[in-house]
Design a protein around this motif. Structure first.
Motif, mmCIF file in Angstrom:
data_model
loop_
_atom_site.group_PDB
_atom_site.id
_atom_site.type_symbol
_atom_site.label_atom_id
_atom_site.label_comp_id
_atom_site.label_asym_id
_atom_site.label_seq_id
_atom_site.Cartn_x
_atom_site.Cartn_y
_atom_site.Cartn_z
ATOM 1 N N GLU A 113 34.841 -56.196 -33.353
ATOM 2 C CA GLU A 113 36.198 -55.661 -33.504
ATOM 3 C C GLU A 113 36.466 -55.173 -34.923
ATOM 4 O O GLU A 113 37.384 -54.379 -35.133
ATOM 5 C CB GLU A 113 37.216 -56.734 -33.109
ATOM 6 C CG GLU A 113 37.085 -57.155 -31.648
ATOM 7 C CD GLU A 113 38.047 -58.265 -31.261
ATOM 8 O OE1 GLU A 113 38.619 -58.184 -30.170
ATOM 9 O OE2 GLU A 113 38.216 -59.203 -32.069
ATOM 10 N N ARG A 114 35.686 -55.626 -35.897
ATOM 11 C CA ARG A 114 35.841 -55.154 -37.276
ATOM 12 C C ARG A 114 34.933 -53.963 -37.522
ATOM 13 O O ARG A 114 33.950 -53.749 -36.820
ATOM 14 C CB ARG A 114 35.495 -56.256 -38.267
ATOM 15 C CG ARG A 114 36.369 -57.504 -38.155
ATOM 16 C CD ARG A 114 35.847 -58.585 -39.076
ATOM 17 N NE ARG A 114 36.707 -59.750 -39.047
ATOM 18 C CZ ARG A 114 37.259 -60.307 -40.118
ATOM 19 N NH1 ARG A 114 37.014 -59.798 -41.312
ATOM 20 N NH2 ARG A 114 38.032 -61.360 -40.006
ATOM 21 N N GLU A 115 35.279 -53.204 -38.550
ATOM 22 C CA GLU A 115 34.408 -52.082 -38.907
ATOM 23 C C GLU A 115 33.069 -52.593 -39.414
ATOM 24 O O GLU A 115 32.016 -52.017 -39.111
ATOM 25 C CB GLU A 115 35.077 -51.204 -39.965
ATOM 26 C CG GLU A 115 34.239 -49.998 -40.358
ATOM 27 C CD GLU A 115 34.965 -49.072 -41.300
ATOM 28 O OE1 GLU A 115 34.296 -48.205 -41.903
ATOM 29 O OE2 GLU A 115 36.202 -49.192 -41.448
ATOM 30 N N VAL A 116 33.085 -53.687 -40.181
ATOM 31 C CA VAL A 116 31.856 -54.284 -40.696
ATOM 32 C C VAL A 116 31.820 -55.752 -40.287
ATOM 33 O O VAL A 116 32.760 -56.499 -40.558
ATOM 34 C CB VAL A 116 31.751 -54.156 -42.227
ATOM 35 C CG1 VAL A 116 30.460 -54.807 -42.723
ATOM 36 C CG2 VAL A 116 31.812 -52.696 -42.657
ATOM 37 N N THR A 117 30.752 -56.153 -39.621
ATOM 38 C CA THR A 117 30.543 -57.541 -39.206
ATOM 39 C C THR A 117 29.343 -58.095 -39.969
ATOM 40 O O THR A 117 28.249 -57.532 -39.894
ATOM 41 C CB THR A 117 30.291 -57.633 -37.697
ATOM 42 O OG1 THR A 117 31.442 -57.159 -36.993
ATOM 43 C CG2 THR A 117 29.993 -59.064 -37.285
ATOM 44 N N ILE A 118 29.558 -59.169 -40.718
ATOM 45 C CA ILE A 118 28.482 -59.809 -41.478
ATOM 46 C C ILE A 118 27.866 -60.918 -40.630
ATOM 47 O O ILE A 118 28.573 -61.754 -40.065
ATOM 48 C CB ILE A 118 29.013 -60.393 -42.804
ATOM 49 C CG1 ILE A 118 29.680 -59.295 -43.644
ATOM 50 C CG2 ILE A 118 27.877 -61.046 -43.586
ATOM 51 C CD1 ILE A 118 28.752 -58.172 -44.032
ATOM 52 N N CYS A 119 26.530 -60.895 -40.538
ATOM 53 C CA CYS A 119 25.796 -61.919 -39.805
ATOM 54 C C CYS A 119 25.028 -62.790 -40.801
ATOM 55 O O CYS A 119 24.377 -62.248 -41.713
ATOM 56 C CB CYS A 119 24.807 -61.287 -38.827
ATOM 57 S SG CYS A 119 25.522 -60.056 -37.714
ATOM 58 N N GLY A 120 25.093 -64.082 -40.654
ATOM 59 C CA GLY A 120 24.381 -64.954 -41.574
ATOM 60 C C GLY A 120 24.384 -66.397 -41.124
ATOM 61 O O GLY A 120 25.027 -66.755 -40.129
#
Length: 300
Positions: A113-120
């Motif tokens: 849903e966000r423009e940038v999704t951070i995976c970690g």
């Protein structure tokens, strides 16, 4: 002289009945509804057998004055090809990342849903806390203008994309097959026999590239030479074999070494063949991305 009112005939059987009768003595049909008919235009009484008013000529079955016939429901026409849909149409749902479990079944779903999704493992929007091979901030997934891109954020183990079609490789590319991490390197050409110091009668064995096994912790393992042409990689057979790795299929992948290009093709392996991303890469529905040991599938 006194004239008696004529007896109305029954509209069902035709029998004449006394004007005072409410029902036909022949068949029992109601006579009251027929006797009470009146003209919709002028209000004059209509005998049961009259199809038109004897006073004004109005048809006996015409609707009362001031009433309107029911209208047919209006069915909206579908939009023409190339035209935008109605503004009231439901908005398209955002794409999703589905975590694939080790048994191959879909697991948790994360909506982009966000423009940038951070995976970690520790920081970000999509957390994978139970995998030590995932970096604290491992990769970023960007959704912009209907396009999806994934980019590694300098992770220790890398971000890999599963092959869905043959892919051209360059020297330095890293591949993952089963538990094997391999790097493609050029193979030094054998020195011709006339070269000082070369063994007498030595010939070029035909190797044009090599795969170097990368071990956990940064060490190097086996060096696996590749001949010009097709080189099969598998667990049971092939020019490059890994008999001790049960995650490698019997015939897993093929590396075609040509004069101007090296091409990698998956041979329908169970666990897939992956190439490490070197920069922002566009992905789409059905693509699978590997972060550490975690496999994510893109769905629209």
């Amino acid at each position: 002289m006194t004239f008696m009112e004529s007896a109305p005939p029954c509209p069902r059987c035709g029998r004449e009945n006394d004007p005072a009768f409410a029902f036909c003595h022949g068949c029992g049909h109601s006579l009251r509804a027929e006797a009470d008919r009146s003209c919709a235009r002028c209000g004059a009484k209509l005998p049961p057998s009259f199809r038109f008013c004897g006073h004004c000529g109005q048809p006996s079955d015409a609707p009362p004055r001031g009433s309107t016939a029911p209208s047919s429901p209006v069915v909206p026409e579908p939009p023409l090809p190339g035209h935008a849909a109605s503004a009231t149409a439901a908005p398209a749902s955002p794409p999703r990342l589905v975590l694939i479990r080790h048994d191959g079944q879909p697991g948790p779903v994360h909506r982009l849903e966000r423009e940038v999704t951070i995976c970690g493992r520790r920081d970000g929007d999509l957390l994978l806390p139970d995998d030590g091979s995932v970096s604290p901030r491992h990769a970023a997934v960007t959704v912009r203008d209907g396009r999806i891109r994934v980019e590694d954020l300098g992770s220790a183990s890398g971000t890999f994309l599963r092959l869905r079609s043959p892919r051209s490789l360059t020297f330095g590319d890293e591949l993952r097959l089963g538990r094997q991490l391999l790097r493609l390197e050029p193979m030094p050409r054998a020195a011709p026999a006339s070269t000082p110091g070369a063994p007498w009668g030595s010939t070029d064995p035909g190797y044009r590239a090599r795969l170097v096994q990368l071990l956990e912790g940064g060490g190097l393992g086996e060096v696996l030479p590749l001949r010009a042409g097709a080189n099969t990689i598998g667990r049971e057979s092939g020019e490059v074999a890994f008999p001790g790795d049960r995650y490698v299929s019997g015939r897993h992948a093929r590396v075609d070494v040509g004069e101007a290009a090296v091409t990698l093709t998956d041979l329908g392996s169970s666990n897939g063949t992956f190439v490490r991303l070197q920069g922002p890469t566009e992905i789409g529905p059905g693509d699978q991305v590997l972060l550490g040991m975690q496999l994510l599938r893109v769905e629209a």
